[in-house]
Design an enzyme around this catalytic site. Structure first.
Site, PDB file in Angstrom:
ATOM      1  N   GLU A  14      -4.375  13.428   2.589  1.00 17.75           N
ATOM      2  CA  GLU A  14      -6.064  13.286   2.080  1.00 17.75           C
ATOM      3  C   GLU A  14      -6.725  12.948   3.069  1.00 17.75           C
ATOM      4  OE1 GLU A  14      -6.669  10.247  -0.692  1.00 17.75           O
ATOM      5  OE2 GLU A  14      -6.246   8.863   0.501  1.00 17.75           O
ATOM      6  N   THR A  53       0.799  -1.067   0.125  1.00 21.33           N
ATOM      7  CA  THR A  53       0.026  -0.116   0.130  1.00 21.33           C
ATOM      8  C   THR A  53       1.067   1.292  -0.147  1.00 21.33           C
ATOM      9  OG1 THR A  53      -1.673   1.304   1.226  1.00 21.33           O
ATOM     10  CG2 THR A  53      -0.365  -0.429   2.609  1.00 21.33           C
ATOM     11  N   ARG A  95      -2.573  28.533  -3.250  1.00 15.49           N
ATOM     12  CA  ARG A  95      -3.042  27.706  -4.276  1.00 15.49           C
ATOM     13  C   ARG A  95      -2.854  26.107  -3.977  1.00 15.49           C
ATOM     14  NH1 ARG A  95      -2.838  29.990  -9.616  1.00 15.49           N
ATOM     15  NH2 ARG A  95      -3.189  32.032  -9.351  1.00 15.49           N
ATOM     16  N   ASP A 145       0.055   3.940   1.247  1.00 16.60           N
ATOM     17  CA  ASP A 145       0.046   4.302   2.571  1.00 16.60           C
ATOM     18  C   ASP A 145       0.959   3.884   3.681  1.00 16.60           C
ATOM     19  OD1 ASP A 145      -2.227   5.709   1.157  1.00 16.60           O
ATOM     20  OD2 ASP A 145      -3.858   4.945   2.336  1.00 16.60           O
TER      21      ASP A 145
HETATM   22  O1  F6P Z   1      -5.032   2.607  -0.114  1.00 20.09           O
HETATM   23  C1  F6P Z   1      -4.341   3.407  -0.871  1.00 20.09           C
HETATM   24  C2  F6P Z   1      -5.076   4.687  -1.401  1.00 20.09           C
HETATM   25  O2  F6P Z   1      -3.965   5.137  -2.326  1.00 20.09           O
HETATM   26  C3  F6P Z   1      -5.376   5.696  -0.530  1.00 20.09           C
HETATM   27  O3  F6P Z   1      -4.412   6.620  -0.041  1.00 20.09           O
HETATM   28  C4  F6P Z   1      -6.628   6.244  -1.125  1.00 20.09           C
HETATM   29  O4  F6P Z   1      -7.379   7.021  -0.437  1.00 20.09           O
HETATM   30  C5  F6P Z   1      -7.333   4.995  -1.798  1.00 20.09           C
HETATM   31  O5  F6P Z   1      -6.236   4.236  -2.234  1.00 20.09           O
HETATM   32  C6  F6P Z   1      -7.685   5.595  -3.036  1.00 20.09           C
HETATM   33  O6  F6P Z   1      -8.143   4.223  -3.858  1.00 20.09           O
HETATM   34  P1  F6P Z   1      -9.255   4.412  -4.904  1.00 20.09           P
HETATM   35  O7  F6P Z   1      -8.284   4.493  -6.208  1.00 20.09           O
HETATM   36  O8  F6P Z   1      -9.628   3.156  -5.036  1.00 20.09           O
HETATM   37  O9  F6P Z   1     -10.306   5.439  -4.923  1.00 20.09           O
END
Ligand code: F6P
Length: 380
Positions: free
Chosen positions: A256, A159, A300, A161
């Site tokens: 995010e 991941t 921005r 993340d």
């Molecule tokens: O889990 C990894 C991730 O990149 C998150 O940071 C993000 O919120 C999510 O995937 C977005 O996933 P998708 O492309 O399915 O919307």
């Protein structure tokens, strides 16, 4: 094991068994060749380095153990539908450096659909002896559950993340950090030219690893993390003090998943994805006008989004993915099921799947390192 065969210590040797199935009227027992067959899948959001892991699984499985390998297409969807491709040494040639996943991926989850019985049926139909799941929190959660019901599974952490527990690295994180750092570097130069405040939004749903690492590497002036609800009054005062000491531009990195402290500003209202989880993205657009009003500086926004997941993996991801692929296949061969391979310091270890599925927040000591650079501190 609930699947009716002994999978502890798979050898992969081709053995001969007497096949007593009848063929027409001929009931003569025949010799049949039986080879261990493992399945591999990539599930959840993709990440750079997945193909390197698939390649390592296939090369180790075939080259070292003589196993057969099949790839389930589009994650758990392929397991539910019995949608597979054969993976051979030839089919994984030339994929080490390629982004995405040759198997495809999806957010399908066996427990939201037909459950473990469907998995067992696919395994039985296709003669699969063990499964390697390459994925993040959701994938490891499903794998843990399936494993507790007797299905032989080994996990590989992936991941961007970087928030799986028990491992110091997940496939895709290093590449995402590099992409974000490159973007911050570029935003720095244009911010300087125009005396602007730049908000850079990076991925990071529950943990702020990308924000923290790219923020440190790119010299961010403030970083907003999911682990710490933010108060924009405090953010603005840090930025104001910075500008008072002669800086004409600032970079704020926003994960995010960052959320405002209660009572400070409305929490964003995200749409939900097909799994029912919030589809994050865009918090920086909520923050920017408020920061501009509080500081008086033109502000921005750049949202990096899926750029962080795409493209070629950096060397660190290729290497960790290769090590994980090899180690996971060895674990299958030893019958070490119910585990996820993990990077622990410099070594490859393992962690129970259920443990791995828990979110790993960023460590406070690294946040403190980033904070050293948030504003000019002069000795009295
Ligand atoms: O889990 C990894 C991730 O990149 C998150 O940071 C993000 O919120 C999510 O995937 C977005 O996933 P998708 O492309 O399915 O919307």
């Amino acid at each position: 094991m609930g699947l009716g065969w002994d999978v502890s210590g798979l050898t992969g040797r081709t053995i001969r068994v007497l096949d007593t199935r009848t063929k027409g009227l001929d009931r003569t027992p025949r010799e049949r060749r039986v080879t261990t067959r493992i399945g591999v899948l990539t599930a959840g959001g993709d990440a750079a380095g997945l193909n390197a892991a698939i390649r390592a699984v296939v090369r180790t499985a075939i080259g070292v153990h003589g196993f057969e390998v099949i790839g389930f297409r589009r994650g758990w969807r392929g397991v539910m539908d019995g949608d597979v491709i054969e993976l051979t040494s030839t089919s994984v040639q030339g994929i080490l450096h390629r982004g995405g996943t040759i198997l495809g991926s999806s957010g399908a989850d066996p427990y939201r659909e037909q459950g473990v019985e469907r998995v067992r049926r696919t395994f039985a139909d296709l003669g699969v002896d063990a499964l390697i799941t390459i994925g993040g929190e959701g994938t490891m959660g499903a794998a843990a559950q399936i494993s507790s019901e007797g299905v032989p599974v080994v996990g590989i952490p992936k991941t961007i993340d970087n928030d799986l527990s028990g491992t110091d690295a997940c496939i895709g994180f290093a590449t995402a950090v590099q992409v974000a750092t490159d973007a911050i570097d570029r935003l720095h130069t244009t911010a300087e030219s125009h005396d602007r405040l730049m908000l850079v939004e990076v991925m990071g749903r529950s943990a702020g690893w990308i924000a923290l690492f790219s923020g440190i590497a790119g010299g961010a002036d403030t970083i907003l993390l999911p682990e710490r609800p933010f108060d924009l009054d405090e953010v603005a005062s840090v930025l104001r003090r910075r500008h008072l000491t002669g800086h004409s531009c600032s970079i704020v990195v926003v994960a995010e998943g960052a959320m405002p402290a209660e009572g400070t500003m409305p929490a964003p209202d995200y749409p939900t994805d097909p799994r029912g989880d919030p589809r994050l993205g865009g918090i920086a657009y909520e923050i920017a006008p408020r920061i501009e009003a509080l500081t008086g500086w033109e502000t921005r926004v750049t949202v990096l989004g899926h750029v962080q997941r795409g493209g070629s993996p950096v060397a660190a991801d290729r290497i960790v993915a290769t090590r994980f692929g090899e180690a996971a296949t060895e674990l299958v061969a030893e019958g070490g099921f119910g585990q996820m391979v993990a990077l622990q310091g410099d070594r490859i270890g393992q962690v129970p799947l259920a443990e791995a599925a828990k979110v790993r927040p960023v460590p406070q000591e690294l946040v403190a390192v980033a904070e050293l650079f948030f504003e000019e501190r002069r000795r009295p």
